[in-house]
Design an enzyme around this catalytic site. Sequence first.
Site, PDB file in Angstrom:
ATOM      1  N   HIS A   1       8.945  -3.359  -6.609  1.00 31.10           N
ATOM      2  CA  HIS A   1       8.325  -3.048  -7.922  1.00 31.10           C
ATOM      3  C   HIS A   1       9.353  -2.379  -8.832  1.00 31.10           C
ATOM      4  O   HIS A   1       9.005  -1.462  -9.582  1.00 31.10           O
ATOM      5  CB  HIS A   1       7.113  -2.117  -7.779  1.00 31.10           C
ATOM      6  CG  HIS A   1       5.987  -2.668  -6.963  1.00 31.10           C
ATOM      7  ND1 HIS A   1       5.122  -3.622  -7.435  1.00 31.10           N
ATOM      8  CD2 HIS A   1       5.571  -2.386  -5.707  1.00 31.10           C
ATOM      9  CE1 HIS A   1       4.218  -3.897  -6.490  1.00 31.10           C
ATOM     10  NE2 HIS A   1       4.475  -3.173  -5.447  1.00 31.10           N
TER      11      HIS A   1
ATOM     12  N   GLU B   1       9.256  -7.407  -9.892  1.00 35.44           N
ATOM     13  CA  GLU B   1       8.051  -8.119  -9.470  1.00 35.44           C
ATOM     14  C   GLU B   1       8.186  -9.607  -9.779  1.00 35.44           C
ATOM     15  O   GLU B   1       8.287  -9.992 -10.958  1.00 35.44           O
ATOM     16  CB  GLU B   1       6.827  -7.531 -10.173  1.00 35.44           C
ATOM     17  CG  GLU B   1       6.567  -6.084  -9.754  1.00 35.44           C
ATOM     18  CD  GLU B   1       5.390  -5.467 -10.481  1.00 35.44           C
ATOM     19  OE1 GLU B   1       4.930  -6.022 -11.510  1.00 35.44           O
ATOM     20  OE2 GLU B   1       4.931  -4.402 -10.031  1.00 35.44           O
TER      21      GLU B   1
ATOM     22  N   GLY C   1       0.864  -1.173   0.000  1.00 35.09           N
ATOM     23  CA  GLY C   1       0.000   0.000   0.000  1.00 35.09           C
ATOM     24  C   GLY C   1       0.899   1.221   0.000  1.00 35.09           C
ATOM     25  O   GLY C   1       1.871   1.266  -0.745  1.00 35.09           O
TER      26      GLY C   1
ATOM     27  N   SER D   1       5.916  -5.413  -0.929  1.00 31.78           N
ATOM     28  CA  SER D   1       5.851  -4.014  -1.363  1.00 31.78           C
ATOM     29  C   SER D   1       6.150  -3.038  -0.210  1.00 31.78           C
ATOM     30  O   SER D   1       7.272  -3.024   0.284  1.00 31.78           O
ATOM     31  CB  SER D   1       4.477  -3.775  -1.999  1.00 31.78           C
ATOM     32  OG  SER D   1       4.448  -2.567  -2.684  1.00 31.78           O
ATOM     33  N   ALA D   2       5.205  -2.261   0.268  1.00 32.18           N
ATOM     34  CA  ALA D   2       5.465  -1.347   1.394  1.00 32.18           C
ATOM     35  C   ALA D   2       5.947  -2.123   2.624  1.00 32.18           C
ATOM     36  O   ALA D   2       6.824  -1.657   3.362  1.00 32.18           O
ATOM     37  CB  ALA D   2       4.214  -0.543   1.731  1.00 32.18           C
TER      38      ALA D   2
END
Lengths: 235, 235
Positions: free
Chosen positions: B159, B194, B90, B122-123
Amino acid sequence: MKSIIIASTSSLHAGSYLEYILPTLQEHFKNCKTLLFIPYARPGGISHTEYTQKVSEAFAKINIAVKGIHEFENPENAIKNAEGIFTGGGNTFLLVTQLYKNNIMQLLAETVKNGTPYLGTSAGSNICGLSMQTTNDMPIVYPPSFQTLGLIPFNLNPHYLDPIEQSTHMGETRETRIKEFHAFNNIPVLGLREGSWLEVKGEKITLKGNLKARLFQQNKTAEELEPESDLSNLK
Amino acid sequence: MKSIIIASTSSLHAGSYLEYILPTLQEHFKNCKTLLFIPYARPGGISHTEYTQKVSEAFAKINIAVKGIHEFENPENAIKNAEGIFTGGGNTFLLVTQLYKNNIMQLLAETVKNGTPYLGTSAGSNICGLSMQTTNDMPIVYPPSFQTLGLIPFNLNPHYLDPIEQSTHMGETRETRIKEFHAFNNIPVLGLREGSWLEVKGEKITLKGNLKARLFQQNKTAEELEPESDLSNLK
């Protein structure tokens, strides 16, 4: 009376630095023989001197001499005495940190509100909004605040990028990121595509260039604005 | 002994949430019947409850029950008592702000260093590095600090995106942004594409997945690392 140009980008892909907007700048800075340049955003980490040299070469074409703010002993006096001011692009976190560190954020806002002609491109445009919170840049330094100049009553997203069709990349699109901003903030955000700029004359704000801009407001569907749209009532 | 998976993304374009990495997670969390989920990053601004529901559905496939940290009266106890911990993707600024606000940044770091199995995507991966300063996210909230968990002695760019050939967009490429970071910081940055992830077992750090990763170090040319590369000595 405010006299400001807020450009999405300094350069188009097919063109040299500031080339596409130089005729507009000639008119905008017609009463200026000299320009104060704020090179703090340092694109790619280049030095203040290198960056100012690049800007000098572009403005030489319209007979305006450029001096970098780092060349002055006192940056506050440099701003107070400037005939015109240009803040160039690069990293917005770095730019905002340096403006606070040199204690000129508020002075710059007041000076431009009082009528000194201003040009911003990219990061230098980002700071014209209420906050830098819709920048695309990486947080390479920690600024003391995200609040910026507030020359206009909304925020900007320069270099606005439409979603790339058929992309398989799972990172967020620009639109998704701006929607996340609106989950926590109610400030409108204008996505300015490369080649667009805002002209601010007093309280009148007009979209310039040949492209549409994309307007994001909290709890509303995003909308496309035509060139010459009047944004004076957006807040 | 540290037991950590740090993934570039939760999902690949052709696949459902966590699908590509689920066999790895089954092994990673083999001793866990329950998992503590940290939903603070709220992708697209979705609620903690919605986000936790989505994660529960994915982990149900490998018979692990998921509870969101927001469901506990005391988040500190939730972390101390967790069998395993997952922090989802997020917005990294939001995630870091919430971790500090709930006073659990340091406790989470200590808990994972002491051996509670951890997954980040991700985050949730960004925060495994020394700082969040190489995130791609928009600064939608102002965190009290950019310092993060420091589970590994370098930074991540999840990413990671290669420059798009023939693009006419003038915004900075990911590589340019990371180079700007290195104009002011000497922390190595690993660009994780990714489908890649890092496996941390004790002090051993290994690049997993089928893709190469791109390593950026200050004053060095970027280099491509093969899958199964050992990153234990990177710092």
